[in-house]
Scaffold this motif. Structure first.
Motif, PDB file in Angstrom:
ATOM      1  N   PRO A 121       0.803  -1.374   0.281  1.00  0.00           N
ATOM      2  CA  PRO A 121      -0.130   0.087  -0.004  1.00  0.00           C
ATOM      3  C   PRO A 121       0.672   1.316   0.008  1.00  0.00           C
ATOM      4  O   PRO A 121       0.231   2.548  -0.428  1.00  0.00           O
ATOM      5  N   THR A 122       2.078   1.188   0.419  1.00  0.00           N
ATOM      6  CA  THR A 122       2.694   2.344   0.535  1.00  0.00           C
ATOM      7  C   THR A 122       3.379   2.817  -0.973  1.00  0.00           C
ATOM      8  O   THR A 122       3.563   4.111  -1.225  1.00  0.00           O
ATOM      9  N   MET A 123       3.318   2.120  -1.974  1.00  0.00           N
ATOM     10  CA  MET A 123       3.800   2.248  -3.314  1.00  0.00           C
ATOM     11  C   MET A 123       4.968   3.010  -3.220  1.00  0.00           C
ATOM     12  O   MET A 123       5.327   4.086  -3.855  1.00  0.00           O
TER      13      MET A 123
ATOM     14  N   LEU B 122       6.989  -4.454   6.013  1.00  0.00           N
ATOM     15  CA  LEU B 122       7.284  -3.568   5.101  1.00  0.00           C
ATOM     16  C   LEU B 122       6.788  -2.259   5.065  1.00  0.00           C
ATOM     17  O   LEU B 122       7.455  -1.306   4.855  1.00  0.00           O
ATOM     18  N   GLU B 123       5.472  -1.939   5.228  1.00  0.00           N
ATOM     19  CA  GLU B 123       4.820  -0.823   5.362  1.00  0.00           C
ATOM     20  C   GLU B 123       5.483  -0.217   6.275  1.00  0.00           C
ATOM     21  O   GLU B 123       5.753   1.228   5.942  1.00  0.00           O
ATOM     22  N   ASP B 124       5.759  -0.769   7.468  1.00  0.00           N
ATOM     23  CA  ASP B 124       6.352   0.389   8.638  1.00  0.00           C
ATOM     24  C   ASP B 124       7.915   0.572   7.952  1.00  0.00           C
ATOM     25  O   ASP B 124       8.210   1.844   8.309  1.00  0.00           O
ATOM     26  N   ALA B 125       8.615  -0.137   7.579  1.00  0.00           N
ATOM     27  CA  ALA B 125      10.054   0.334   7.004  1.00  0.00           C
ATOM     28  C   ALA B 125       9.829   1.182   6.153  1.00  0.00           C
ATOM     29  O   ALA B 125      10.625   2.180   5.965  1.00  0.00           O
ATOM     30  N   GLN B 126       8.847   1.287   4.812  1.00  0.00           N
ATOM     31  CA  GLN B 126       8.763   2.315   4.044  1.00  0.00           C
ATOM     32  C   GLN B 126       8.397   3.477   4.709  1.00  0.00           C
ATOM     33  O   GLN B 126       8.987   4.485   4.258  1.00  0.00           O
TER      34      GLN B 126
END
Length: 454
Positions: free
Chosen positions: A165-167, A181-185
């Protein structure tokens, strides 16, 4: 011809004077090689023909993309790639090509006889349609647009499936507080904003803005006005839609524009994340001096760029043939020292260099996991060949980062003001600290899933 695999393995090991680090299974069902080694499956004679016409990485990649060769059922993709990558780098294999003079000895004649019996000799197979064939002057604006389109204009739905979702299409920043992954981005986007010292009222330029994630984050959480530029039509279309959906059209502008065409400085800060690899050595001074000219005195540049190892003095760097033909046409990697020197030659003062090599390996493995989890949908969106390209390139790149064959660095540079004033606080801890005037970031709503080793 019965027992094709045994004859191929025996003749190849005799020719190279070493055991193969993998087993082979041929199209007749025969299998040969040392027990316990990962398995490669040759699905037809065309796989061998591809390898004979392009020994090494390129032939293997063509065979995999076309579906002529693949890892055995249940094999660990990373283990297979690691063994194959180390094998194809052997000097004796790199020098092998389809010429009778190379096969004139006893071992060579046995190998040639095995290939003949297997029906491997013949015309070069048609190249997979996913292979890029750029034309025109390298790094001209028209050729750059075509190269970028080859990689980025494959469908926003496909990228959403892979990236999440962060794209965000660059490495995440895997902190102890983040677990997916979303947290990392999000942590990476925030790290860039903090390094740039963003605060309300500042003007940010994001060069190669992708789908707009950084400019959206900076406008929402740091109160800046932002301009993002990209030459990917599909990226620009989705980035504009995301800006509108966020209600930020008054503060964020997305342009379909080449970095060489931006002329409305000064900006207080410039970010370039995963874009400089597309610039090329011949244009890098144009890139660096152009960004320097767009910055206000005291403004900061954050250049986030993949780097290659420098190699031996005078040794030419050969771009990965698979990456240049299938993934990033005309892309170039430079050692981080060369990048720092070119930025300094343009007038910047380089203040900080941070390696995120291990972070990129974790990010790539997460992308591969996303792709594999939605493989059927990915194939529907872009076709089997292109889905195979992305799986191969991301998994192989993860290994390259883990093994320190390539790296990734964030270079923070400043256009100093009168009398060399940088505007940076005295310590790294101070300029990395969140500005008191910046809004607090939103908490991630996703369920946190523990990832070992992150």
């Amino acid at each position: 011809m019965a027992q094709i695999a045994q004859q191929l393995v025996g003749s190849l090991e005799g020719l190279l004077g070493t055991h193969l680090p993998f087993r082979l299974r041929a199209w007749d069902g025969s299998t040969a090689g040392r027990p316990g080694q990962p398995l490669l499956v040759l699905r037809n004679r065309r796989a061998l023909r591809r390898l004979l016409w392009a020994p090494g990485e390129l032939g293997l990649a063509r065979a995999y993309v076309a579906g002529d060769l693949e890892p055995g059922p249940g094999e660990d993709l990373y283990q297979v790639l690691a063994e194959v990558a180390h094998f194809v780098e052997r000097p004796e294999l790199r020098g092998l090509h389809l010429g009778l003079s190379d096969l004139s000895g006893p071992a060579g004649r046995r190998a040639l006889a095995a290939l003949l019996r297997a029906g491997a000799l013949g015309p070069q197979p048609a190249l997979p349609p996913e292979e890029a064939r750029p034309t025109g002057r390298v790094h001209s604006r028209s050729r750059d647009r075509a190269a970028i389109s080859h990689h980025y204009d494959v469908g926003n739905d496909f990228y959403r499936l892979v990236l999440g979702p962060t794209m965000v299409y660059s490495c995440g920043y895997w902190t102890p507080e983040g677990t997916n992954l979303e947290d990392a981005q999000r942590a990476k986007l925030d790290l860039i904003c903090r390094k740039l010292g963003l605060r309300p009222g500042m003007r940010l330029l994001d060069v190669g803005c992708g789908w707009g994630s950084l400019v959206l984050h900076a406008a929402e959480h740091y109160g800046v006005t932002a301009v993002g530029v990209s030459i990917s039509e599909e990226q620009v279309a989705l980035a504009r839609a995301r800006v509108a959906e966020a209600g930020l059209t008054d503060r964020v502008e997305i342009r379909l524009q080449d970095y060489r065409e931006v002329a409305d400085g000064p900006y207080d800060a410039i970010s370039s994340v995963g874009m400089a690899e597309h610039v090329g050595s011949e244009q890098y001074r144009v890139y660096a001096t152009g960004l320097y000219g767009l910055l206000a005195p005291g403004g900061r540049l954050l250049n986030h760029q993949i780097a290659r190892r420098p190699g031996r003095p005078g040794e030419p760097y050969v771009t990965s043939p698979f990456i240049s033909r299938y993934v990033f046409p005309d892309g170039e990697l430079a050692p981080v020292g060369s990048t720092v020197s070119l930025l300094e030659e343009a007038g910047f003062e380089v203040r900080d260099v941070e390696s995120l090599r291990e972070h990129y390996a974790l990010t790539l493995r997460a992308w591969v996991a996303n792709l594999e989890a939605s493989w059927t949908e990915a194939v529907r969106l872009v076709g089997l060949g292109r889905a195979r390209v992305w799986r191969l390139y991301m998994a192989a790149s993860a290994l390259a980062f883990e093994e320190n064959r390539i790296g990734i660095n964030q270079v923070l540079a400043v256009r100093t003001g009168p009398r060399g004033v940088s505007g940076l606080p005295a310590t790294r801890e101070q300029w990395l600290a969140r500005r008191a005037s910046a809004p607090a970031p939103l908490k991630s709503p996703e369920l946190r899933v523990a990832i070992q080793g992150s």
